[in-house]
Design a protein around this motif. Structure first.
Motif, PDB file in Angstrom:
ATOM      1  N   LYS A  69      -9.692  32.910  22.490  1.00 38.40           N
ATOM      2  CA  LYS A  69      -8.418  32.794  21.805  1.00 38.40           C
ATOM      3  C   LYS A  69      -8.134  31.332  21.495  1.00 38.40           C
ATOM      4  N   SER A  70      -7.657  31.085  20.289  1.00 40.96           N
ATOM      5  CA  SER A  70      -7.393  29.716  19.868  1.00 40.96           C
ATOM      6  C   SER A  70      -6.333  29.076  20.751  1.00 40.96           C
ATOM      7  N   SER A  71      -6.565  27.819  21.098  1.00 39.09           N
ATOM      8  CA  SER A  71      -5.587  27.074  21.892  1.00 39.09           C
ATOM      9  C   SER A  71      -4.465  26.514  21.023  1.00 39.09           C
ATOM     10  N   TYR A  72      -4.626  26.613  19.701  1.00 37.59           N
ATOM     11  CA  TYR A  72      -3.577  26.157  18.793  1.00 37.59           C
ATOM     12  C   TYR A  72      -2.557  27.284  18.628  1.00 37.59           C
ATOM     13  N   GLY A  73      -1.654  27.380  19.589  1.00 39.26           N
ATOM     14  CA  GLY A  73      -0.739  28.514  19.631  1.00 39.26           C
ATOM     15  C   GLY A  73       0.636  28.258  19.063  1.00 39.26           C
ATOM     16  N   VAL A  74       0.925  27.037  18.627  1.00 43.63           N
ATOM     17  CA  VAL A  74       2.246  26.706  18.098  1.00 43.63           C
ATOM     18  C   VAL A  74       2.196  26.729  16.579  1.00 43.63           C
ATOM     19  N   THR A  75       2.977  27.595  15.959  1.00 41.33           N
ATOM     20  CA  THR A  75       3.019  27.662  14.506  1.00 41.33           C
ATOM     21  C   THR A  75       3.895  26.539  13.967  1.00 41.33           C
ATOM     22  N   VAL A  76       3.350  25.776  13.030  1.00 41.97           N
ATOM     23  CA  VAL A  76       4.077  24.651  12.450  1.00 41.97           C
ATOM     24  C   VAL A  76       4.674  25.101  11.121  1.00 41.97           C
ATOM     25  N   PRO A  77       6.003  25.105  10.987  1.00 40.06           N
ATOM     26  CA  PRO A  77       6.616  25.528   9.724  1.00 40.06           C
ATOM     27  C   PRO A  77       6.456  24.472   8.638  1.00 40.06           C
ATOM     28  N   GLU A  78       6.805  24.845   7.421  1.00 45.01           N
ATOM     29  CA  GLU A  78       6.796  23.866   6.342  1.00 45.01           C
ATOM     30  C   GLU A  78       7.799  22.769   6.664  1.00 45.01           C
ATOM     31  N   GLY A  79       7.381  21.552   6.442  1.00 47.01           N
ATOM     32  CA  GLY A  79       8.250  20.428   6.774  1.00 47.01           C
ATOM     33  C   GLY A  79       7.480  19.124   6.757  1.00 47.01           C
ATOM     34  N   ASP A  80       7.960  18.164   7.530  1.00 46.51           N
ATOM     35  CA  ASP A  80       7.376  16.827   7.497  1.00 46.51           C
ATOM     36  C   ASP A  80       5.909  16.825   7.920  1.00 46.51           C
ATOM     37  N   LEU A  81       5.596  17.552   8.996  1.00 47.02           N
ATOM     38  CA  LEU A  81       4.223  17.499   9.508  1.00 47.02           C
ATOM     39  C   LEU A  81       3.249  18.178   8.557  1.00 47.02           C
ATOM     40  N   SER A  82       3.563  19.389   8.103  1.00 44.52           N
ATOM     41  CA  SER A  82       2.656  20.094   7.196  1.00 44.52           C
ATOM     42  C   SER A  82       2.511  19.335   5.880  1.00 44.52           C
ATOM     43  N   SER A  83       3.600  18.686   5.421  1.00 48.06           N
ATOM     44  CA  SER A  83       3.508  17.884   4.204  1.00 48.06           C
ATOM     45  C   SER A  83       2.591  16.684   4.400  1.00 48.06           C
ATOM     46  N   ALA A  84       2.704  16.033   5.575  1.00 48.59           N
ATOM     47  CA  ALA A  84       1.845  14.888   5.861  1.00 48.59           C
ATOM     48  C   ALA A  84       0.379  15.304   5.891  1.00 48.59           C
ATOM     49  N   VAL A  85       0.102  16.467   6.481  1.00 47.05           N
ATOM     50  CA  VAL A  85      -1.270  16.970   6.524  1.00 47.05           C
ATOM     51  C   VAL A  85      -1.782  17.254   5.121  1.00 47.05           C
ATOM     52  N   GLY A  86      -0.958  17.941   4.304  1.00 48.43           N
ATOM     53  CA  GLY A  86      -1.382  18.279   2.954  1.00 48.43           C
ATOM     54  C   GLY A  86      -1.621  17.059   2.088  1.00 48.43           C
ATOM     55  N   GLU A  87      -0.731  16.071   2.172  1.00 47.64           N
ATOM     56  CA  GLU A  87      -0.901  14.867   1.359  1.00 47.64           C
ATOM     57  C   GLU A  87      -2.134  14.076   1.782  1.00 47.64           C
ATOM     58  N   PHE A  88      -2.350  14.000   3.087  1.00 48.53           N
ATOM     59  CA  PHE A  88      -3.538  13.287   3.562  1.00 48.53           C
ATOM     60  C   PHE A  88      -4.817  13.967   3.096  1.00 48.53           C
ATOM     61  N   LEU A  89      -4.923  15.292   3.275  1.00 47.28           N
ATOM     62  CA  LEU A  89      -6.152  15.994   2.898  1.00 47.28           C
ATOM     63  C   LEU A  89      -6.358  15.985   1.389  1.00 47.28           C
ATOM     64  N   ALA A  90      -5.268  15.975   0.615  1.00 46.06           N
ATOM     65  CA  ALA A  90      -5.414  15.859  -0.836  1.00 46.06           C
ATOM     66  C   ALA A  90      -6.040  14.520  -1.209  1.00 46.06           C
ATOM     67  N   ALA A  91      -5.563  13.448  -0.565  1.00 48.57           N
ATOM     68  CA  ALA A  91      -6.158  12.139  -0.821  1.00 48.57           C
ATOM     69  C   ALA A  91      -7.589  12.073  -0.315  1.00 48.57           C
ATOM     70  N   TYR A  92      -7.840  12.698   0.808  1.00 47.40           N
ATOM     71  CA  TYR A  92      -9.159  12.651   1.436  1.00 47.40           C
ATOM     72  C   TYR A  92     -10.203  13.424   0.637  1.00 47.40           C
ATOM     73  N   LEU A  93      -9.810  14.551   0.032  1.00 49.12           N
ATOM     74  CA  LEU A  93     -10.784  15.452  -0.606  1.00 49.12           C
ATOM     75  C   LEU A  93     -10.767  15.421  -2.135  1.00 49.12           C
ATOM     76  N   THR A  94      -9.666  14.948  -2.723  1.00 49.49           N
ATOM     77  CA  THR A  94      -9.578  14.956  -4.187  1.00 49.49           C
ATOM     78  C   THR A  94      -9.436  13.571  -4.786  1.00 49.49           C
ATOM     79  N   GLY A  95      -9.192  12.562  -3.958  1.00 44.27           N
ATOM     80  CA  GLY A  95      -8.975  11.219  -4.481  1.00 44.27           C
ATOM     81  C   GLY A  95      -7.582  11.016  -5.030  1.00 44.27           C
ATOM     82  N   ALA A  96      -6.650  11.916  -4.708  1.00 39.31           N
ATOM     83  CA  ALA A  96      -5.285  11.805  -5.202  1.00 39.31           C
ATOM     84  C   ALA A  96      -4.501  10.834  -4.328  1.00 39.31           C
ATOM     85  N   GLY A  97      -4.644   9.549  -4.585  1.00 46.18           N
ATOM     86  CA  GLY A  97      -3.953   8.538  -3.792  1.00 46.18           C
ATOM     87  C   GLY A  97      -4.872   7.885  -2.778  1.00 46.18           C
ATOM     88  N   GLU A  98      -4.358   6.834  -2.153  1.00 39.19           N
ATOM     89  CA  GLU A  98      -5.115   6.087  -1.164  1.00 39.19           C
ATOM     90  C   GLU A  98      -4.984   6.746   0.210  1.00 39.19           C
TER      91      GLU A  98
END
Length: 313
Positions: free
Chosen positions: A193-222
């Motif tokens: 069973k996954s140890s990641y048991g806390v669901t993170v709602p849409e908000g500051d943290l999920s936005s930070a993750v999405g923006e970082f991975l977009a820059a990391y994988l698509t070159g959209a920003g530094e």
């Protein structure tokens, strides 16, 4: 001058020279004592200077014997050799013993017979494998091994071959000691069973993750603008995807589910994202560590071997 007289003079001069050297040493000792006594009267600083200037005898340190360096024993894994053998063995034929595949197979396993495949039309998709991969290596006694190799065919079927092997301890030589045997494939293990048991709602943290991975994988920003101080990371280049969207974020810590906590708070999250390119949509997963600073989340580590200094300070 006679030799006897010269010897007498040398014998007489020797005590005089020794006495002169002794008297010179006495004068140096008296001088050193006088300097130290004067320094005592002048104060501690002068005393340190006097002691530093007093002649001393330096004894050369005996070099210590260097400690022996122990290296871990390297066990040669013949998995790659078995993989190559099965690949050429399945593509060889006893009817063409002088062909390139047959000769290579025989050089790797001199005592193993070659197969006799049917014609390509009769054999169909099972004639030759599309890919061959070593999936398991088990060491036996006396330098022997059993290597399980998977052969995948064009129709999607997979056959597993157990290959008996011998290898020298240094991994400099290998030999296939017997014919491969078809075996059942490895069983699928139960996923914990996954140890990641806390669901993170849409908000500051999920936005930070999405923006970082977009820059990391698509070159959209530094990428640097999303990193915590002290972290260095490079984007994937060339950028493999055109868009990245976050599907789900789960965390280990409850702090990830609410507002941005106090500075220095760290959380570890698992982000499920969908990346798109001209070839389609690709579900991807990333484990990240984020750190709170000045009311925002910053990426402190990415579990993919790209962080160069081990995380944020």
């Amino acid at each position: 001058m006679s030799p006897g007289k010269q010897a007498s003079e040398r014998e007489a001069a020797a005590p005089m020279a020794a006495g002169a050297r002794l008297e010179s040493m006495r004068r140096r000792v008296r001088l050193s004592r006088l300097v130290v006594l004067s320094a005592l009267a002048a104060g501690p600083v002068a005393l340190c200077v006097a002691v530093a200037s007093t002649p001393t005898t330096v004894q050369a340190a005996t070099p210590s014997k260097p400690a022996g360096v122990r290296t871990a024993a390297v066990v040669a894994d013949p998995g790659g050799y078995a993989q190559l053998f099965v690949s050429v063995w399945l593509r060889s034929s006893a009817d063409d013993a002088t062909g390139a595949q047959a000769r290579l197979a025989q050089s790797m396993a001199p005592d193993v017979e070659l197969p006799v495949p049917a014609s390509a039309a009769a054999a169909g998709a099972q004639s030759k494998p599309e890919s061959v991969t070593a999936v398991r290596s088990a060491q036996r006694e006396g330098g022997t091994w059993s290597v399980t190799v998977a052969a995948q065919y064009a129709n999607g079927s997979v056959r597993y071959y157990a290959v008996p092997m011998a290898a020298d301890p240094a991994g400099a030589s290998f030999t296939v000691t017997g014919a491969p045997g078809v075996v059942a494939g490895p069983a699928r293990t139960e996923v914990p069973k996954s140890s990641y048991g806390v669901t993170v709602p849409e908000g500051d943290l999920s936005s930070a993750v999405g923006e970082f991975l977009a820059a990391y994988l698509t070159g959209a920003g530094e990428v640097d603008r999303y990193l915590a101080p002290g972290v260095r990371m490079s984007a994937v280049s060339p950028a493999p995807y055109t868009t990245v969207s976050v599907q789900q974020v789960s965390a280990l810590e409850e702090a990830a589910a609410g507002q941005v906590p106090a500075d220095g708070t760290k959380v570890r999250v698992l982000a499920q994202v969908e990346a798109r390119d001209s070839g389609g949509r690709w579900p991807l997963g990333y484990e990240l560590t984020l750190k709170a600073r000045s009311g925002r989340w910053e990426v402190a580590a990415l579990e993919s071997g790209t962080v160069q200094d081990g995380g944020a300070r």
